[in-house]
Design a protein around this motif. Structure first.
Motif, PDB file in Angstrom:
ATOM      1  N   GLU A 262      43.384  42.787  65.916  1.00 51.17           N
ATOM      2  CA  GLU A 262      42.044  42.109  65.854  1.00 51.17           C
ATOM      3  C   GLU A 262      41.400  42.393  67.128  1.00 51.17           C
ATOM      4  OE1 GLU A 262      40.002  37.679  66.001  1.00 51.17           O
ATOM      5  OE2 GLU A 262      42.282  37.683  65.304  1.00 51.17           O
TER       6      GLU A 262
ATOM      7  N   ALA B  64      40.339  46.163  67.050  1.00 50.72           N
ATOM      8  CA  ALA B  64      39.134  46.407  66.109  1.00 50.72           C
ATOM      9  C   ALA B  64      38.006  46.115  67.027  1.00 50.72           C
ATOM     10  CB  ALA B  64      39.439  45.583  64.740  1.00 50.72           C
ATOM     11  N   ALA B  65      38.022  45.018  67.765  1.00 48.27           N
ATOM     12  CA  ALA B  65      36.914  44.653  68.559  1.00 48.27           C
ATOM     13  C   ALA B  65      36.471  45.632  69.580  1.00 48.27           C
ATOM     14  CB  ALA B  65      37.224  43.125  69.297  1.00 48.27           C
TER      15      ALA B  65
ATOM     16  N   PRO C  38      35.319  44.291  75.321  1.00 47.48           N
ATOM     17  CA  PRO C  38      34.212  43.667  74.438  1.00 47.48           C
ATOM     18  C   PRO C  38      33.337  42.849  74.873  1.00 47.48           C
ATOM     19  CG  PRO C  38      36.613  43.882  73.379  1.00 47.48           C
ATOM     20  CD  PRO C  38      36.585  44.424  74.973  1.00 47.48           C
TER      21      PRO C  38
ATOM     22  N   GLU D  71      37.188  48.877  69.121  1.00 43.57           N
ATOM     23  CA  GLU D  71      36.575  49.982  68.432  1.00 43.57           C
ATOM     24  C   GLU D  71      35.088  49.602  67.938  1.00 43.57           C
ATOM     25  OE1 GLU D  71      38.064  52.986  64.939  1.00 43.57           O
ATOM     26  OE2 GLU D  71      38.786  51.096  65.015  1.00 43.57           O
ATOM     27  N   SER D  72      34.884  48.417  67.756  1.00 42.44           N
ATOM     28  CA  SER D  72      33.402  48.158  67.234  1.00 42.44           C
ATOM     29  C   SER D  72      32.155  48.318  68.107  1.00 42.44           C
ATOM     30  CB  SER D  72      33.369  46.718  66.443  1.00 42.44           C
ATOM     31  OG  SER D  72      33.469  45.718  67.922  1.00 42.44           O
ATOM     32  N   THR D  73      32.960  48.514  69.622  1.00 43.89           N
ATOM     33  CA  THR D  73      31.715  48.460  70.660  1.00 43.89           C
ATOM     34  C   THR D  73      31.470  50.211  71.025  1.00 43.89           C
ATOM     35  OG1 THR D  73      33.385  48.562  72.375  1.00 43.89           O
ATOM     36  CG2 THR D  73      32.521  46.609  71.524  1.00 43.89           C
TER      37      THR D  73
END
Length: 347
Positions: free
Chosen positions: A316, A319-320, A196, A322-324
Motif C-alpha cells: 500500500e 503504491a502511494a 507521499p 508511486e502515485s506521487t
C-alpha cells in the motif's frame, strides 16, 4: 516503478557483504545499484569494483559532489565507467553544502545554481564530443585564462570516443530554485526527503522547470528517484523498533548536517511544516545533545519518510509513493535475503 539498491557511502571501514547484496539485486530484477560519497569513500570506485560482476543493473551515483572534481574530470569518470559497463551509467550529481565544499574541498560554495548549470553543460559537451570543450565561466572557464595562467590553454575533445553521447544526468536538489532548475536541465531528480506527505510541496517547483523554454524533459519523461528504507515486519511492535532505529539518522540530517545558519536539509523539514521541531532538534544536536534531539523525532515523520510495515502495508505504501510520480525507489537494504524478499513482494 523501478527498484534501486542504495549502497550509500562508507563509514569508518568498508562495509562487508556488499558483493552479495549486489548479486542479489542483479538476480532479483532490481533496475540499478547506487553509491554515494561524503568525505571518505568516493562514489565511482565502488561502482567499478562491485559492478564488475554485473551485466544488467544500471550503475548510478547518488550523489557525486561537484566541487570534488572539475567538470571534465567527472565526465572522464563517466565516459570510462560507461565503456567498462556497456552503457549502464547514471550520473547523479549535487552541490553538497558549504561545510563540505569549503572545509573539505577548499572551494567556494557561492552561486550553487550557476555552478550546477555550468557543470552539467561541460559534462554534456565532453560526452557529445562534437567540438572542443569550452566554457565562458565564470565558475569553470575553459580554457582557463585567469590569475596564474601561462596562456597556453587549448580547447580539447576527449581522446576516447564516448560509448554514449548522452548519459542520463540526475541532480540532487532540495530548494525551490534548485528543484526547478533540475526539472529544466536534467534527466532526473534525486530528492533526499521526497515522501507521499511532502510530494505536493515539490510539484509547483517541478512544473516551473518543465515550463521553461528549452526544458530538456517533460513530466512524463523525467525520472524521480526517491531514497527510503524499506523493511517488512511482522507486528506493530517490530515496526516500532524499526522506526526508533531510524530516528537518529533523521535527527542527524535535521539538526547536524550543516551549521546553524546553513543547513539545507533542516530547511527542507521547515518547508515540510516542521519549523518548530527542526529548530529544537538543531539546537540540541549542535550542542552535543544527540539523544535529546533524537527523542524529539515523531513516529509519524519517520513513517512518512520510510516504508515499514507488514507485506500488505508495504504494498500500500509503495503504491502511494508511486502515485506521487516516483519512478525509482532507492532502497537501503542490508541482507541478500531481504533484497530477494522485497523484489518478490513488489514484483
Amino acid at each position: 516503478m523501478k527498484l534501486g539498491l542504495q549502497l550509500g557511502y562508507w563509514g569508518a571501514r568498508p562495509p562487508k557483504g556488499v558483493a552479495e547484496l549486489v548479486a542479489a539485486a542483479e538476480e532479483s530484477g532490481f533496475d540499478a545499484i547506487f553509491t554515494a560519497e561524503a568525505w571518505g569513500s568516493d562514489a565511482f570506485t565502488p561502482l567499478a569494483w562491485w559492478g564488475r560482476e554485473t551485466s544488467r543493473v544500471r550503475l548510478g551515483t547518488s550523489i557525486v559532489q561537484m566541487s570534488g572534481r572539475s567538470p571534465t574530470s567527472i565526465a572522464m569518470h563517466v565516459l570510462t565507467l560507461d565503456h567498462l559497463s556497456g552503457g549502464r551509467v547514471v550520473l547523479g550529481m549535487g552541490v553538497s553544502g558549504p561545510q563540505v565544499v569549503e572545509g573539505w574541498y577548499g572551494e567556494p560554495f557561492a552561486k550553487p545554481l550557476a555552478r550546477t548549470r555550468e557543470v552539467v553543460d561541460i559534462v554534456r559537451q565532453v560526452l557529445a564530443r562534437e567540438a572542443p570543450v569550452t566554457n565562458a565561466g565564470p565558475h569553470h572557464p575553459l580554457p582557463y585564462a585567469g590569475p596564474g595562467a601561462v596562456g597556453l590553454g587549448k580547447p580539447l575533445k576527449p581522446i576516447v570516443h564516448p560509448l554514449r553521447s548522452d548519459v542520463p544526468i540526475w541532480l540532487g536538489a532540495e530548494g525551490p530554485r534548485n528543484v526547478a532548475q533540475t526539472a529544466e536541465i536534467a534527466d532526473g531528480w534525486i530528492p533526499l526527503f521526497y515522501t507521499p506527505g511532502s510530494a505536493g510541496m515539490y510539484q509547483p517547483w517541478l512544473d516551473e522547470g518543465f515550463a521553461r523554454p528549452g526544458a530538456r524533459r517533460t513530466r512524463e519523461t523525467f525520472e524521480i528517484a526517491a531514497t527510503c528504507h524499506l523493511q517488512v515486519v511482522g507486528s506493530a511492535a517490530e515496526k516500532q523498533q524499526v522506526l526508533d532505529a531510524l530516528k537518529p539518522m533523521v535527527a542527524l540530517y535535521m539538526g547536524g548536517m550543516g551549521a546553524a545558519e546553513a543547513n539545507f536539509h533542516n530547511q527542507v523539514f521547515v518547508r515540510m511544516g516542521h519549523e518548530a521541531l527542526a529548530a529544537e532538534v538543531q539546537t540540541h544536536y549542535l550542542a552535543g545533545r544527540r539523544d535529546e534531539a533524537t527523542a524529539l523525532i515523531p513516529d509519524a515523520l519517520v513513517d512518512d519518510m520510510h516504508i515499514v510495515g507488514t507485506p500488505s502495508e508495504v504494498l500500500e505504501r509503495v503504491a502511494a509513493w508511486e502515485s506521487t510520480g516516483v519512478t525509482t525507489l532507492l532502497l537501503s537494504l542490508t541482507d541478500p535475503a531481504e533484497v530477494r524478499r522485497v523484489a518478490e513482494l513488489l514484483a
